[in-house]
Write a protein that holds these residues in place. Structure first.
Motif, PDB file in Angstrom:
ATOM      1  N   ILE A  70       1.307  -6.445   5.886  1.00  0.00           N
ATOM      2  CA  ILE A  70       1.098  -5.449   4.824  1.00  0.00           C
ATOM      3  C   ILE A  70       2.407  -4.682   4.659  1.00  0.00           C
ATOM      4  O   ILE A  70       3.021  -4.271   5.644  1.00  0.00           O
ATOM      5  N   TYR A  71       2.813  -4.484   3.411  1.00  0.00           N
ATOM      6  CA  TYR A  71       4.029  -3.723   3.106  1.00  0.00           C
ATOM      7  C   TYR A  71       3.603  -2.295   2.810  1.00  0.00           C
ATOM      8  O   TYR A  71       3.018  -2.018   1.772  1.00  0.00           O
ATOM      9  N   ALA A  72       3.868  -1.393   3.756  1.00  0.00           N
ATOM     10  CA  ALA A  72       3.505   0.008   3.569  1.00  0.00           C
ATOM     11  C   ALA A  72       4.673   0.744   2.919  1.00  0.00           C
ATOM     12  O   ALA A  72       5.715   0.947   3.543  1.00  0.00           O
ATOM     13  N   VAL A  73       4.504   1.109   1.662  1.00  0.00           N
ATOM     14  CA  VAL A  73       5.523   1.875   0.947  1.00  0.00           C
ATOM     15  C   VAL A  73       5.479   3.302   1.497  1.00  0.00           C
ATOM     16  O   VAL A  73       4.420   3.913   1.550  1.00  0.00           O
ATOM     17  N   VAL A  77       5.944  10.973   6.205  1.00  0.00           N
ATOM     18  CA  VAL A  77       5.767   9.521   6.353  1.00  0.00           C
ATOM     19  C   VAL A  77       5.088   9.224   7.684  1.00  0.00           C
ATOM     20  O   VAL A  77       4.194   8.383   7.764  1.00  0.00           O
ATOM     21  N   ASP A  78       5.487   9.935   8.738  1.00  0.00           N
ATOM     22  CA  ASP A  78       4.922   9.711  10.077  1.00  0.00           C
ATOM     23  C   ASP A  78       3.410   9.923  10.081  1.00  0.00           C
ATOM     24  O   ASP A  78       2.662   9.127  10.647  1.00  0.00           O
ATOM     25  N   VAL A  87       0.861  -1.182   0.000  1.00  0.00           N
ATOM     26  CA  VAL A  87       0.000   0.000   0.000  1.00  0.00           C
ATOM     27  C   VAL A  87       0.900   1.234   0.000  1.00  0.00           C
ATOM     28  O   VAL A  87       2.045   1.181   0.445  1.00  0.00           O
ATOM     29  N   THR A  88       0.384   2.339  -0.515  1.00  0.00           N
ATOM     30  CA  THR A  88       1.156   3.588  -0.589  1.00  0.00           C
ATOM     31  C   THR A  88       0.335   4.714   0.049  1.00  0.00           C
ATOM     32  O   THR A  88      -0.854   4.534   0.347  1.00  0.00           O
ATOM     33  N   PRO A  89       0.941   5.902   0.223  1.00  0.00           N
ATOM     34  CA  PRO A  89       0.169   7.029   0.770  1.00  0.00           C
ATOM     35  C   PRO A  89      -1.028   7.406  -0.097  1.00  0.00           C
ATOM     36  O   PRO A  89      -1.965   8.035   0.385  1.00  0.00           O
ATOM     37  N   GLU A  90      -0.994   7.030  -1.377  1.00  0.00           N
ATOM     38  CA  GLU A  90      -2.104   7.361  -2.283  1.00  0.00           C
ATOM     39  C   GLU A  90      -3.209   6.300  -2.284  1.00  0.00           C
ATOM     40  O   GLU A  90      -4.270   6.503  -2.883  1.00  0.00           O
ATOM     41  N   THR A  91      -2.969   5.158  -1.651  1.00  0.00           N
ATOM     42  CA  THR A  91      -3.977   4.089  -1.636  1.00  0.00           C
ATOM     43  C   THR A  91      -5.138   4.504  -0.741  1.00  0.00           C
ATOM     44  O   THR A  91      -4.933   4.898   0.405  1.00  0.00           O
ATOM     45  N   SER A  92      -6.363   4.408  -1.263  1.00  0.00           N
ATOM     46  CA  SER A  92      -7.535   4.819  -0.484  1.00  0.00           C
ATOM     47  C   SER A  92      -7.772   3.849   0.673  1.00  0.00           C
ATOM     48  O   SER A  92      -7.342   2.692   0.636  1.00  0.00           O
ATOM     49  N   GLU A  93      -8.488   4.340   1.682  1.00  0.00           N
ATOM     50  CA  GLU A  93      -8.799   3.481   2.833  1.00  0.00           C
ATOM     51  C   GLU A  93      -9.573   2.236   2.396  1.00  0.00           C
ATOM     52  O   GLU A  93      -9.292   1.118   2.853  1.00  0.00           O
ATOM     53  N   ASP A  94     -10.535   2.397   1.490  1.00  0.00           N
ATOM     54  CA  ASP A  94     -11.318   1.244   1.022  1.00  0.00           C
ATOM     55  C   ASP A  94     -10.420   0.198   0.387  1.00  0.00           C
ATOM     56  O   ASP A  94     -10.558  -1.004   0.649  1.00  0.00           O
TER      57      ASP A  94
END
Length: 256
Positions: free
Chosen positions: A171-174, A189-190, A151-158
């Motif tokens: 989960i791999y958080a980019v 990032v925080d 998942v990335t900062p642009e990935t929606s919550e849904d």
């Protein structure tokens, strides 16, 4: 219960996953590097399958992949090297790579052989969710392999929740929408990781991209279960001809 799940039951903070490229720095370095990582405190080993056209890898990991390919590393050779590795390595091992490598090998056989060798999970960033649902996910599950979505900062919550439902292991958080190894503004990032932790996902979260030392590891771990280091470790291997010494000198300051 999978080795990854057991790990997170025993330790749910500051879990360190270290990426290394199979067949780097030398063709036969793979097991030596993995043993050095386990000995010096890595909780998970993310073993990269070198690929000539990687999507998410920055220049350092790309260069290590090209060296590994020139050394003669293939999926077939990697599996040959991994034969019996569980007699030496006890930490979870995740294969990271791209669909093309698995498809050329034969996807079902790839999963069967990986599982039989003692591999715990897969990270295949270019496997679309609909293809995972319609075909590949069942094969992965049948072979008792965990599958880790990014998942990335642009990935929606849904979408994050949809990926969380399908993921196992973690989960791999980019940390940002860029390639591995580039410097990150950890304050942005925080905020992203704090938001992610608020979702109370089913899977543990490890953050990767830009984690390189104790400071960035600690910051990345503040709102997550731990972090992934890749490019910085590959650089340390590049600058030394002694795998054991380079690994010890790199990981000691991160963990102590």
């Amino acid at each position: 219960m999978s080795r990854i799940r057991i790990l997170f039951q025993k330790k749910n903070k500051k879990v360190l996953n270290v990426y290394c490229t199979a067949g780097f720095p030398q063709l036969n370095s793979t097991i030596e590097v993995m043993q050095a990582l386990e000995k010096n405190g890595a909780d998970i080993i993310e073993l990269g399958m070198p690929y000539s056209d990687p999507l998410a890898d920055g220049p350092v990991i790309q260069a290590s992949s090209m060296v590994a390919i020139q050394n003669g590393m293939t999926v077939k050779e990697l599996f040959r090297q991994l034969k019996g590795f569980r007699e030496k390595i006890s930490v979870p091992v995740v294969l990271m790579g791209y669909m093309n490598s698995a498809l050329q090998y034969g996807f079902e056989k790839f999963c069967e052989d990986a599982s039989a060798l003692g591999v715990d999970g897969l990270i295949l960033p270019d496997l679309p969710i609909h293809e995972f649902d319609s075909y590949y996910g069942a094969i992965i599950k049948k072979n008792n392999l965990d599958f880790i979505f990014l998942v990335t900062p642009e990935t929606s919550e849904d979408r994050i929740r949809e990926l969380d439902k399908r993921s196992s292991g973690f989960i791999y958080a980019v940390s940002s929408s860029s390639t591995t190894g580039s410097d990150k503004d950890m304050s942005h990032v925080d905020a992203y990781l704090k938001k992610l932790s608020g979702y109370k996902l089913n899977n543990p979260v490890l953050v990767g991209f830009g984690i390189k030392d104790k400071e960035s590891f600690e910051k990345a771990s503040r709102h997550t279960n731990g972090a992934i280091i890749g490019s910085a470790y590959i650089k340390a291997l590049q600058q030394s001809n002694d795998v054991a010494k380079a690994t010890k000198e790199f990981l000691e300051p991160v963990l102590n």
